[in-house]
Scaffold this motif. Structure first.
Motif, PDB file in Angstrom:
ATOM      1  N   ASN A   2      27.717 -77.686 -19.245  1.00  0.00           N
ATOM      2  CA  ASN A   2      26.480 -78.232 -18.684  1.00  0.00           C
ATOM      3  C   ASN A   2      26.212 -79.659 -19.157  1.00  0.00           C
ATOM      4  O   ASN A   2      25.524 -80.425 -18.479  1.00  0.00           O
ATOM      5  N   SER A   3      26.704 -80.002 -20.334  1.00  0.00           N
ATOM      6  CA  SER A   3      26.440 -81.323 -20.912  1.00  0.00           C
ATOM      7  C   SER A   3      27.190 -82.406 -20.141  1.00  0.00           C
ATOM      8  O   SER A   3      28.253 -82.169 -19.571  1.00  0.00           O
ATOM      9  N   CYS A   4      26.628 -83.605 -20.134  1.00  0.00           N
ATOM     10  CA  CYS A   4      27.240 -84.730 -19.432  1.00  0.00           C
ATOM     11  C   CYS A   4      26.709 -86.034 -20.019  1.00  0.00           C
ATOM     12  O   CYS A   4      25.960 -86.040 -21.003  1.00  0.00           O
ATOM     13  N   LEU A   5      27.107 -87.135 -19.410  1.00  0.00           N
ATOM     14  CA  LEU A   5      26.621 -88.463 -19.765  1.00  0.00           C
ATOM     15  C   LEU A   5      25.874 -89.053 -18.574  1.00  0.00           C
ATOM     16  O   LEU A   5      26.119 -88.670 -17.427  1.00  0.00           O
ATOM     17  N   TYR A   6      24.995 -90.004 -18.856  1.00  0.00           N
ATOM     18  CA  TYR A   6      24.350 -90.775 -17.791  1.00  0.00           C
ATOM     19  C   TYR A   6      24.439 -92.260 -18.130  1.00  0.00           C
ATOM     20  O   TYR A   6      24.069 -92.668 -19.239  1.00  0.00           O
ATOM     21  N   GLU A   7      24.965 -93.009 -17.190  1.00  0.00           N
ATOM     22  CA  GLU A   7      24.933 -94.466 -17.320  1.00  0.00           C
ATOM     23  C   GLU A   7      23.603 -94.933 -16.762  1.00  0.00           C
ATOM     24  O   GLU A   7      23.239 -94.589 -15.630  1.00  0.00           O
ATOM     25  N   CYS A   8      22.857 -95.710 -17.540  1.00  0.00           N
ATOM     26  CA  CYS A   8      21.441 -95.933 -17.250  1.00  0.00           C
ATOM     27  C   CYS A   8      21.080 -97.418 -17.159  1.00  0.00           C
ATOM     28  O   CYS A   8      21.705 -98.269 -17.794  1.00  0.00           O
ATOM     29  N   LEU A   9      20.027 -97.669 -16.395  1.00  0.00           N
ATOM     30  CA  LEU A   9      19.370 -98.967 -16.345  1.00  0.00           C
ATOM     31  C   LEU A   9      17.936 -98.779 -16.813  1.00  0.00           C
ATOM     32  O   LEU A   9      17.224 -97.905 -16.311  1.00  0.00           O
ATOM     33  N   VAL A  10      17.526 -99.577 -17.786  1.00  0.00           N
ATOM     34  CA  VAL A  10      16.171 -99.531 -18.329  1.00  0.00           C
ATOM     35  C   VAL A  10      15.444-100.805 -17.926  1.00  0.00           C
ATOM     36  O   VAL A  10      15.992-101.908 -18.028  1.00  0.00           O
ATOM     37  N   MET A  11      14.206-100.633 -17.460  1.00  0.00           N
ATOM     38  CA  MET A  11      13.392-101.794 -17.088  1.00  0.00           C
ATOM     39  C   MET A  11      12.028-101.695 -17.774  1.00  0.00           C
ATOM     40  O   MET A  11      11.384-100.648 -17.746  1.00  0.00           O
ATOM     41  N   HIS A  12      11.610-102.779 -18.406  1.00  0.00           N
ATOM     42  CA  HIS A  12      10.266-102.904 -18.963  1.00  0.00           C
ATOM     43  C   HIS A  12       9.548-104.008 -18.182  1.00  0.00           C
ATOM     44  O   HIS A  12      10.062-105.128 -18.076  1.00  0.00           O
ATOM     45  N   ASN A  13       8.391-103.696 -17.674  1.00  0.00           N
ATOM     46  CA  ASN A  13       7.650-104.663 -16.846  1.00  0.00           C
ATOM     47  C   ASN A  13       6.206-104.711 -17.310  1.00  0.00           C
ATOM     48  O   ASN A  13       5.431-103.776 -17.082  1.00  0.00           O
ATOM     49  N   ARG A  14       5.853-105.799 -17.982  1.00  0.00           N
ATOM     50  CA  ARG A  14       4.462-106.018 -18.400  1.00  0.00           C
ATOM     51  C   ARG A  14       3.736-106.764 -17.289  1.00  0.00           C
ATOM     52  O   ARG A  14       4.143-107.859 -16.876  1.00  0.00           O
ATOM     53  N   LEU A  15       2.637-106.188 -16.821  1.00  0.00           N
ATOM     54  CA  LEU A  15       1.899-106.755 -15.698  1.00  0.00           C
ATOM     55  C   LEU A  15       0.753-107.657 -16.132  1.00  0.00           C
ATOM     56  O   LEU A  15       0.375-108.568 -15.394  1.00  0.00           O
ATOM     57  N   GLU A  16       0.182-107.387 -17.304  1.00  0.00           N
ATOM     58  CA  GLU A  16      -0.924-108.201 -17.811  1.00  0.00           C
ATOM     59  C   GLU A  16      -1.048-107.986 -19.325  1.00  0.00           C
ATOM     60  O   GLU A  16      -0.524-107.004 -19.851  1.00  0.00           O
ATOM     61  N   PHE A  27      23.913 -96.138 -22.008  1.00  0.00           N
ATOM     62  CA  PHE A  27      24.246 -94.802 -21.548  1.00  0.00           C
ATOM     63  C   PHE A  27      23.625 -93.797 -22.502  1.00  0.00           C
ATOM     64  O   PHE A  27      23.360 -94.093 -23.668  1.00  0.00           O
ATOM     65  N   MET A  28      23.357 -92.590 -21.977  1.00  0.00           N
ATOM     66  CA  MET A  28      22.692 -91.548 -22.744  1.00  0.00           C
ATOM     67  C   MET A  28      23.462 -90.240 -22.612  1.00  0.00           C
ATOM     68  O   MET A  28      24.203 -90.026 -21.655  1.00  0.00           O
ATOM     69  N   PHE A  29      23.270 -89.376 -23.585  1.00  0.00           N
ATOM     70  CA  PHE A  29      23.837 -88.039 -23.562  1.00  0.00           C
ATOM     71  C   PHE A  29      22.813 -87.066 -22.975  1.00  0.00           C
ATOM     72  O   PHE A  29      21.615 -87.159 -23.277  1.00  0.00           O
ATOM     73  N   TYR A  30      23.288 -86.147 -22.149  1.00  0.00           N
ATOM     74  CA  TYR A  30      22.464 -85.038 -21.664  1.00  0.00           C
ATOM     75  C   TYR A  30      23.132 -83.771 -22.168  1.00  0.00           C
ATOM     76  O   TYR A  30      24.166 -83.348 -21.650  1.00  0.00           O
ATOM     77  N   LEU A  31      22.564 -83.187 -23.215  1.00  0.00           N
ATOM     78  CA  LEU A  31      23.243 -82.153 -23.993  1.00  0.00           C
ATOM     79  C   LEU A  31      22.580 -80.798 -23.833  1.00  0.00           C
ATOM     80  O   LEU A  31      21.358 -80.656 -24.011  1.00  0.00           O
ATOM     81  N   GLY A 204      19.315 -93.128 -14.096  1.00  0.00           N
ATOM     82  CA  GLY A 204      20.648 -92.797 -14.589  1.00  0.00           C
ATOM     83  C   GLY A 204      21.532 -92.185 -13.533  1.00  0.00           C
ATOM     84  O   GLY A 204      21.050 -91.507 -12.613  1.00  0.00           O
ATOM     85  N   ASN A 205      22.833 -92.431 -13.653  1.00  0.00           N
ATOM     86  CA  ASN A 205      23.858 -91.846 -12.795  1.00  0.00           C
ATOM     87  C   ASN A 205      24.794 -91.010 -13.648  1.00  0.00           C
ATOM     88  O   ASN A 205      25.282 -91.461 -14.688  1.00  0.00           O
ATOM     89  N   LYS A 206      25.067 -89.803 -13.195  1.00  0.00           N
ATOM     90  CA  LYS A 206      25.807 -88.828 -13.978  1.00  0.00           C
ATOM     91  C   LYS A 206      27.271 -89.196 -14.124  1.00  0.00           C
ATOM     92  O   LYS A 206      27.922 -89.663 -13.188  1.00  0.00           O
ATOM     93  N   ARG A 207      27.796 -88.981 -15.335  1.00  0.00           N
ATOM     94  CA  ARG A 207      29.206 -89.129 -15.632  1.00  0.00           C
ATOM     95  C   ARG A 207      29.659 -87.897 -16.423  1.00  0.00           C
ATOM     96  O   ARG A 207      28.918 -87.383 -17.256  1.00  0.00           O
ATOM     97  N   LYS A 208      30.846 -87.452 -16.170  1.00  0.00           N
ATOM     98  CA  LYS A 208      31.388 -86.315 -16.903  1.00  0.00           C
ATOM     99  C   LYS A 208      31.545 -86.673 -18.378  1.00  0.00           C
ATOM    100  O   LYS A 208      31.927 -87.800 -18.717  1.00  0.00           O
ATOM    101  N   LEU A 209      31.251 -85.713 -19.246  1.00  0.00           N
ATOM    102  CA  LEU A 209      31.393 -85.968 -20.685  1.00  0.00           C
ATOM    103  C   LEU A 209      32.852 -85.693 -21.082  1.00  0.00           C
ATOM    104  O   LEU A 209      33.172 -84.740 -21.796  1.00  0.00           O
TER     105      LEU A 209
END
Length: 265
Positions: A2-16, A27-31, A204-209
């Motif tokens: 069931n475990s896998c990896l995710y290649e991820c994009l992180v965005m921080h957006n301050r509006l005011e 990338f992150m682990f999904y365990l 995130g987009n799934k990648r096989k671990l």
């Protein structure tokens, strides 16, 4: 598995009060918590509680103030106790953890997500574990009453100091998609009138671990946990140079609750 990896994009957006947006890739682990030892046996770059390129350390997770949490126990025992404290019996249901793990001996984990999944592959509840740069952690539990489809939603007082350039007297708005082939997660900071002023998005987009993917992603995103903390501090320096007000913990201690290692002046 069931475990896998995710290649991820992180965005921080301050509006005011000042606009500031930046992106970074990780990338992150999904365990599956029942598979961690198996992965440590099968993937040479991954270990549990032992130095390696990637090291899942139980002590890095669920380290906050709660009667259900006991130091020195495996993560699964603590999360099962925590869910039970919130009225959820896990039984044989699967517990998945979306997280970053200790990389080359260094750990910085701004946020982790626990999902309880039943035998029909439907989500039951979630726990968001938010951390900051001084190793404090705070939990946010989201029950099934806040589940719509495969998304959890929650508006709740923040009561935690994540970034020193954000007022403590605000709300978190969680919008969490349970990971599958892809996922998208949003965590917004909102003022008491419900107006959002700081938006964080994780997709995130799934990648096989596999051994190959783990090696490739370690090259593509080297020292991933160190990269995150450096980028966050560089953005903090930028905001300070722009004259953003700095929120001191000592000013509003009543707005900091239920965090592990709460700050004491």
């Amino acid at each position: 598995m069931n475990s896998c990896l995710y290649e991820c994009l992180v965005m921080h957006n301050r509006l005011e009060p000042r606009r500031n947006r930046f992106y970074y890739r990780i990338f992150m682990f999904y365990l599956d918590l029942d598979e961690i030892d198996f992965i440590a046996q099968k993937r040479i770059l991954f270990s549990r509680n032992r130095f390696n390129v990637f090291n899942f350390r139980d002590s890095d997770h669920l380290d906050f103030t709660s009667p259900a949490i006991k130091k020195g126990r495996p993560v699964k025992e603590n999360i099962v106790s925590y869910f039970a404290e919130n009225g959820i019996e896990t039984g044989d249901q699967r517990i998945m953890l979306l997280t970053s793990v200790c990389t080359m001996g260094y750990q910085f984990n701004p946020v982790s997500f626990y999902f309880l999944i039943d035998e029909y592959n439907d989500p039951v509840c979630a726990l968001v574990q938010v951390g900051n740069a001084i190793e404090e952690q705070k939990p946010y539990f989201i029950g099934k009453e806040n589940l719509r489809g495969h998304r959890f939603y929650l508006d709740t007082p923040k009561y935690f100091d994540v970034l020193p350039f954000i007022d403590h007297n605000v709300n978190f708005h969680f919008n969490l998609e349970v990971p599958s082939k892809k996922f998208s997660i949003k965590i917004d900071d909102q003022n008491k009138e419900g107006k959002k002023f700081f938006v964080t998005t994780l997709i995130g987009n799934k990648r096989k671990l596999s051994g190959f993917n783990l090696a490739w992603l370690s090259i593509k995103h080297p020292f991933v946990t160190l990269k995150v903390v450096i980028l966050i501090h560089l953005q903090g320096l930028k905001l300070w140079l722009l004259g953003m007000p700095y929120q001191k913990k000592t000013e509003y201690p009543e707005l900091l609750r239920e965090a592990y290692k709460p700050y004491r002046p």
